[in-house]
Design an enzyme around this catalytic site. Structure first.
Site, PDB file in Angstrom:
ATOM      1  N   PHE A 236       0.816  -1.222   0.000  1.00 25.71           N
ATOM      2  CA  PHE A 236       0.000   0.000   0.000  1.00 25.71           C
ATOM      3  C   PHE A 236       0.842   1.261   0.000  1.00 25.71           C
ATOM      4  O   PHE A 236       0.353   2.324   0.353  1.00 25.71           O
ATOM      5  CB  PHE A 236      -0.968   0.005   1.184  1.00 25.71           C
ATOM      6  N   GLY A 465       0.413  -8.829  -3.908  1.00 26.70           N
ATOM      7  CA  GLY A 465      -0.882  -9.408  -3.555  1.00 26.70           C
ATOM      8  C   GLY A 465      -1.971  -8.993  -4.526  1.00 26.70           C
ATOM      9  O   GLY A 465      -3.138  -9.369  -4.383  1.00 26.70           O
ATOM     10  N   ASN A 586      -7.311  -8.891 -16.153  1.00 22.29           N
ATOM     11  CA  ASN A 586      -7.906 -10.069 -15.524  1.00 22.29           C
ATOM     12  C   ASN A 586      -9.111  -9.626 -14.695  1.00 22.29           C
ATOM     13  O   ASN A 586      -8.957  -9.028 -13.631  1.00 22.29           O
ATOM     14  CB  ASN A 586      -6.873 -10.776 -14.636  1.00 22.29           C
ATOM     15  N   GLY A 659      -4.741  -0.101  -9.256  1.00 22.40           N
ATOM     16  CA  GLY A 659      -4.474  -0.344  -7.828  1.00 22.40           C
ATOM     17  C   GLY A 659      -5.041   0.717  -6.915  1.00 22.40           C
ATOM     18  O   GLY A 659      -5.492   0.414  -5.815  1.00 22.40           O
ATOM     19  N   GLU A 660      -4.983   1.962  -7.338  1.00 21.41           N
ATOM     20  CA  GLU A 660      -5.292   3.037  -6.402  1.00 21.41           C
ATOM     21  C   GLU A 660      -6.575   3.802  -6.695  1.00 21.41           C
ATOM     22  O   GLU A 660      -7.073   4.534  -5.838  1.00 21.41           O
ATOM     23  CB  GLU A 660      -4.110   4.008  -6.333  1.00 21.41           C
TER      24      GLU A 660
HETATM   25 MO1  MOS Z   1       1.292   2.987  -3.868  1.00 25.34          MO
HETATM   26  S1  MOS Z   1       0.804   4.223  -2.306  1.00 25.34           S
HETATM   27  O1  MOS Z   1       1.772   4.186  -5.029  1.00 25.34           O
HETATM   28  O2  MOS Z   1       2.679   2.169  -3.418  1.00 25.34           O
END
Ligand code: MOS
Length: 694
Positions: A236, A465, A586, A659-660
């Site tokens: 994270f 992960g 995916n 991811g974010e």
């Molecule tokens: Mo993520 S907070 O850009 O590793």
């Protein structure tokens, strides 16, 4: 599904390749690598926030059977590079923040190391410290640049003039608290120093960046450092750059040369020095004309950093290109305190910044007497306001419309506190989401045809992960036009070609583009029927379209909030997220990432808050009993989907980082729903029950 037809892997809902290993407990995380005859490290943290260590009296600790060494500034290895004052530990007696490493005990067992650490006596010369974050300090300063190189301040047009002549105005301040990352797997290093070579089994988002930094710090050749990170239990951002725990483990390995050192932080120690999200104070001013079109936008941010190392989040970055506005100003100011160093955390900058902007947009829609979706659509820009470039693809409006449909937005009565079921006040909220596409350089891929007829595809990328093992296998299969069963992916080791960090939602763009480049080079050189042993290596290709297009992922979030009239308890039974993220590699792992991101958004809105006691300089709620994150019972239905989006400019896969984005905007959807339910506008996160009781 375990394999796919040639050329058809991208887009298939493949199970995680490493899934069986993980559920059977055989996937080695950093601490679980088999090393012979290990020793265990327990750190010594400073008990003061500023001053110096008078002396380290280790006599009682050293007398304990099983204790091998007590390391401190009195006997630690001298580092070759001490410019990074977060990493240059044990080089002097100075203490710069509470919890800083001032030493370590190395022993035959973890228990003995921990007990011995409690016996080390450390008198200090304490000096006055300053750990109080307020936005009205007289020593706020302007950093030279923000994280990822973004400029500190921007200004277009006459903001003050446009604001003062606007038909409708809003001027509010939103705050977000200090927060800590808390991946399930703690920060862990197993360090082995043998014959001048250092091996680190490391819980990290970037094996090659750890190697680069550690070799520089210790003044040794990069080739003599190997970093292995096969499986990582979350990061994270807190594992995006090495922190001092890795340095401490490497130092200890140097001291006991030949015997491996095992060091895993406890949950409580993770609140001391592996980075955190800065608290923010954000003043947002919006001005609109009588048709609800923005004429002025300003976003002024105050954050904190550490006196020993600057980190400045790009909090107002999203505001710079989110909506059409005639005049726009953004600023960032920092308070440098005697505290540990803030760092990346789950969309640093964009996540807290989008909360403030999207809460302000909700308030402004109400002031303009417009539906919040309609208000956003009216302010949809043609071009990126910051760069003047067209968007490679921007389907925010499609996300808002699709989300409204799925969530059942139509016919919503905008009156706050209008719906009640028993003692529960019920409301709904919406917010937009956005996250930039980062292109981090430095990746290489090697492709080799093996004896077994399969292709080894090698890059030292790390799967934290998120599903990288699986997604890169799919990308490699399509790039080589074979089935996924013919790909033997190798990642997570600096013995493999270098890879950029798994951060900024940039991994698939960087590594996937490089795989495509290497596959093309491989076919050009070796054709469709290569011989065993044929090899190519290629670097990440340039993408000239980054100069011509503004590239971002977009999303729309909807939330229902139920607030108990008597207790102020907030429940969020359902959230909807609709994403415009290009081609999804995916669908199965992507869906998990979106749910994870939205859960983090829910968490940011309602739960997470690190409480730093300025008298002592440490975080007092440093465990899962008191630092709240949502458990299963806190998370209702998560309705997640994405629209078909064809973006030919972003990269060869047509994909955008995912991811974010799930945490960018989703906290505001929850906060806006709480307002709709109660009529109470809470502008300081998290929205805890006390803030809703009048
Ligand atoms: Mo993520 S907070 O850009 O590793």
């Amino acid at each position: 599904m375990s394999t796919t037809a040639p050329g058809r892997a991208i887009g298939a809902p493949l199970h995680r390749i490493e899934g069986p290993q993980k559920v059977t407990g055989t996937a080695p995380y950093a601490y679980e690598h088999n090393v012979e005859n290990p020793l265990y490290l327990y750190p010594l943290h400073s008990d003061i926030a500023r001053g110096s260590v008078k002396q380290i009296d280790a006599s009682a600790a050293e007398a304990l059977p099983g204790v091998i060494a007590v390391i401190s500034h009195q006997n630690a290895p001298t580092l070759a590079d001490t410019r990074d004052r977060e990493l240059a530990i044990l080089q002097s007696d100075e203490v710069a923040f509470r919890g800083q490493y001032i030493g370590a005990v190395v022993a035959e067992t973890f228990e003995v190391a921990r007990h011995a650490a409690s016996l080390v006596r450390i008198p200090y010369d304490e000096e006055p410290h300053d750990a109080t974050f307020t936005p009205d300090r007289d020593d706020l300063y302007t950093p030279s640049q923000l994280n990822a190189g973004f400029p500190t301040d921007t200004e277009e047009g006459d903001v003050d003039g446009a604001f003062s002549s606007a038909a409708v105005t809003l001027d509010e301040t939103y705050t977000t608290p200090l927060e800590h990352n808390n991946p399930m797997e703690p920060h862990t290093t197993v360090a082995v120093w043998e014959g001048g070579d250092l091996t680190l089994y490391e819980s990290t988002q970037g094996a090659h960046s750890v190697r680069r930094l550690i070799s520089r710090l210790f003044g040794i050749d990069r080739d003599r450092v190997r970093v292995v990170a096969l499986h990582v239990g979350g990061g994270f951002g807190s594992k995006g750059q090495p922190h001092a725990n890795t340095v401490l483990a490497a130092m200890a390995a140097h001291v006991v040369e030949g015997r491996p050192i095992k060091f895993a932080l406890t949950r409580q120690q993770m609140f001391a020095c592996v980075g955190y999200r800065t608290p923010t104070v954000q003043r947002v001013r919006l001005g609109a004309d009588e048709n609800g079109r923005l004429v002025a936008t300003s976003h002024d941010v105050v954050e904190q950093t550490s006196k020993i190392k600057e980190f400045a989040e790009q909090t107002a970055n999203a505001t710079r290109s989110m909506y059409a506005t005639e005049a726009l100003r953004t600023t960032h100011r920092l308070a440098a305190l005697d505290v540990s160093v803030p760092s990346w955390m789950r969309a640093p900058g964009e996540a807290p910044g989008m909360y403030a902007l999207e809460a302000a947009m909700d308030e402004m829609a109400i002031k303009c007497d417009l539906d919040p979706i309609e208000f956003r659509i009216r302010n949809e820009p043609e071009l990126d306001a910051e760069t003047g470039l067209p968007y490679s693809s921007r389907n925010l409006v499609a996300c808002l419309r699709e989300g409204a449909e799925r969530f059942g937005w139509e016919g919503r009565d905008p009156t706050p506190r209008a719906r009640q079921e028993g003692r529960w006040l019920v409301g709904t909220g919406v917010a937009s989401g956005m996250y930039p596409i980062f292109r981090i350089p430095g990746s290489k891929v090697r492709i080799r045809s093996q004896e077994d007829g399969r292709y080894a595809v090698e890059i030292g990328a790390v799967d934290i992960g998120t599903g990288t093992w699986t997604a890169l296998t799919q990308i490699a299969a399509d790039a080589l036009e074979v089935s996924v069963g013919e790909i033997d992916l190798r990642i997570g080791d600096t013995d493999l070609p270098s890879a950029s960090v798994a951060g900024g939602s940039s991994g698939i763009t960087a590594w996937g583009s490089t795989i495509f480049e290497a596959a093309r080079a491989f076919r050009d050189r070796h054709g469709q029927n290569p011989s065993a042993g044929d090899t190519v290596e290629a670097g990440m290709p340039d993408n000239p379209d980054t100069q011509n297009y503004s590239m971002h992922a977009f999303a729309a979030y909807f939330a229902e909030a139920r607030v108990h009239e008597d207790t102020g308890e907030v429940r969020v039974p359902r959230m909807t997220g609709v994403f415009a993220v290009g081609n999804v590699i995916n669908p199965k792992t992507a869906r998990s990432q979106f749910i994870g991101g939205m859960t983090m958004g829910l968490s940011m809105a309602l739960h997470e808050e690190s409480l730093l006691d300025p008298r002592f300089g440490h975080v007092v709620n440093h465990d899962f009993a008191e630092y709240h994150i949502p458990t299963n019972a806190d998370v209702g239905e998560m309705d997640v989907t994405w629209i078909d989006e064809d973006d030919p400019y972003v990269n060869p896969m047509g994909s955008k980082g995912i991811g974010e984005i799930g945490i960018c905007g989703s906290p505001a959807a929850v906060a806006n729903a709480v307002y709709h339910a109660t009529g109470i506008r809470v502008r300081d996160l998290p929205i805890t029950p006390d803030k809703l009781l009048r």
